[in-house]
Design an enzyme around this catalytic site. Structure first.
Site, PDB file in Angstrom:
ATOM      1  N   LYS A 222       9.827   2.135   9.042  1.00  0.00           N
ATOM      2  CA  LYS A 222      10.569   1.667  10.312  1.00  0.00           C
ATOM      3  C   LYS A 222      10.771   2.870  10.976  1.00  0.00           C
ATOM      4  CE  LYS A 222      11.680  -3.344   9.230  1.00  0.00           C
ATOM      5  NZ  LYS A 222      12.920  -4.179   8.930  1.00  0.00           N
ATOM      6  N   ARG A 256      10.309  -5.023   0.468  1.00  0.00           N
ATOM      7  CA  ARG A 256       9.121  -5.331   1.203  1.00  0.00           C
ATOM      8  C   ARG A 256       8.676  -4.252   1.973  1.00  0.00           C
ATOM      9  NH1 ARG A 256       8.452  -6.457   6.616  1.00  0.00           N
ATOM     10  NH2 ARG A 256       7.419  -8.397   7.205  1.00  0.00           N
TER      11      ARG A 256
HETATM   12  C1  8Y7 Z   1      11.884  -7.252   7.942  1.00  0.00           C
HETATM   13  C2  8Y7 Z   1      11.255  -8.672   7.894  1.00  0.00           C
HETATM   14  C3  8Y7 Z   1      10.169  -7.769   9.253  1.00  0.00           C
HETATM   15  C4  8Y7 Z   1      12.694  -7.125   6.917  1.00  0.00           C
HETATM   16  C5  8Y7 Z   1      12.881  -9.352   6.119  1.00  0.00           C
HETATM   17  C6  8Y7 Z   1       8.458  -4.689  10.055  1.00  0.00           C
HETATM   18  C7  8Y7 Z   1       9.373  -9.784   8.980  1.00  0.00           C
HETATM   19  C8  8Y7 Z   1       9.132  -5.721  10.795  1.00  0.00           C
HETATM   20  N1  8Y7 Z   1      11.044  -6.751   8.759  1.00  0.00           N
HETATM   21  N2  8Y7 Z   1      11.770  -9.802   7.036  1.00  0.00           N
HETATM   22  N3  8Y7 Z   1      10.260  -9.043   8.547  1.00  0.00           N
HETATM   23  N4  8Y7 Z   1      13.483  -7.887   6.238  1.00  0.00           N
HETATM   24  N5  8Y7 Z   1      13.183 -10.227   5.333  1.00  0.00           N
HETATM   25  O1  8Y7 Z   1       8.704  -3.313  10.396  1.00  0.00           O
HETATM   26  O2  8Y7 Z   1      13.540  -6.086   7.156  1.00  0.00           O
HETATM   27  O3  8Y7 Z   1       8.095  -5.282   9.005  1.00  0.00           O
HETATM   28  S1  8Y7 Z   1       9.087  -7.408  10.669  1.00  0.00           S
END
Ligand code: 8Y7
Length: 279
Positions: A222, A256
């Site tokens: 990010k 994640r």
């Molecule tokens: C997150 C996310 C994204 C996060 C959760 C990216 C879908 C942007 N970021 N879901 N999603 N937490 N739970 O950079 O931080 O992956 S999308």
């Protein structure tokens, strides 16, 4: 805090941190470019994340980068359903990243084990769509809308405000009859926060998430990593792994990530230091 997560067909132990691999089925995700748009490519990518040791997969058909346009439910389903169906017996839980109740229902009927909702189940009908299943739910904090969320967000006390939002959101799920062992909370790094907010939240991750539910940490590649390292998204591995370990130190239960193999390695070394290695 439950010692496990009820996650559809699976019951995951929360004794050690879990790695959730990101599977984008979108044409415009910022760090994977056009690569994983086609379902067969997303499926192949998912299989490589499984080989790398992913404990869960998060399948998303709607880009949530700042400024992204909305995707209609039928287009989102067209993207993700072939991936869910192909990975049905891959051996790990399948999470679906969606905000739309119609997508939640169809994905759950097809065997999805978890719903990851960056809007915290705020859409009308979202809680009802998941309540009677046995899926896990990730409830994330977002300030504003993806299109506008990076317009100078202001918090009085970012940790307390996000803690209270997450606690109230969890309470709302519990009142709908959702068991405590199905709920995961997420401060939502990068969703309506400045770089300074993001690092305050990471430093105080356990306070932001609270003690009652496991926390999910999403910092992989990010802009908060780019802001400190000066690197483009394609070169944020080291920074992302450092942030992930900082989160684990502060109680994060699910990471994640895009880079599963390197995160798994980091966790193994971390665990060897913390737990020791058998002689
Ligand atoms: C997150 C996310 C994204 C996060 C959760 C990216 C879908 C942007 N970021 N879901 N999603 N937490 N739970 O950079 O931080 O992956 S999308």
């Amino acid at each position: 805090m439950p010692d496990h997560l009820q996650c559809g067909r699976f019951r995951l132990s929360l004794e050690r941190p879990l790695v959730m691999g990101i599977v984008n089925v979108t044409p415009d995700s910022f760090s994977d470019g056009n690569i994983h748009f086609r379902a067969d490519e997303a499926i192949a990518h998912a299989r490589s994340l499984l080989d790398e040791g992913a404990d869960l997969l998060d399948i998303g058909g709607e880009s949530t980068r700042p400024g992204a346009e909305a995707v209609p439910a039928d287009e989102e389903l067209r993207r993700i359903m072939p991936v869910i169906e192909a990975l049905g017996d891959c051996g790990v839980p399948l999470s679906v990243d969606t905000c739309k109740p119609a997508v939640m229902r169809t994905a759950l009927a097809a065997g999805a084990d978890m719903i990851n909702d960056i809007r915290g189940f705020s859409a009308p009908g979202a809680v009802e769509a998941v309540a009677r299943a046995d899926c896990a739910l990730c409830l994330m904090h977002m300030r504003g809308e993806p299109r506008t969320m990076q317009d100078a967000p202001v918090y009085r006390d970012v940790v307390t405000e996000i803690h209270d939002f997450l606690a109230q959101g969890a309470q709302r799920l519990r009142q709908a009859g959702i068991a405590a062992d199905r709920i995961v909370l997420d401060p939502g790094f990068g969703f309506g926060k400045t770089v300074a907010h993001n690092y305050t939240l990471l430093q105080q991750f356990s306070q932001a998430v609270g003690q009652d539910y496991p926390g999910l940490l999403g910092v992989s590649r990010k802009s908060m990593i780019g802001a400190v390292t000066g690197r483009p998204a394609s070169r944020r591995l080291g920074g992302s792994v450092a942030a992930a370990l900082a989160g684990v130190m502060r109680g994060a239960h699910i990471l994640r990530v895009h880079d599963v193999a390197d995160t798994v390695d980091a966790l193994r070394v971390w665990s060897a230091v913390e737990q020791g290695v058998r002689a």
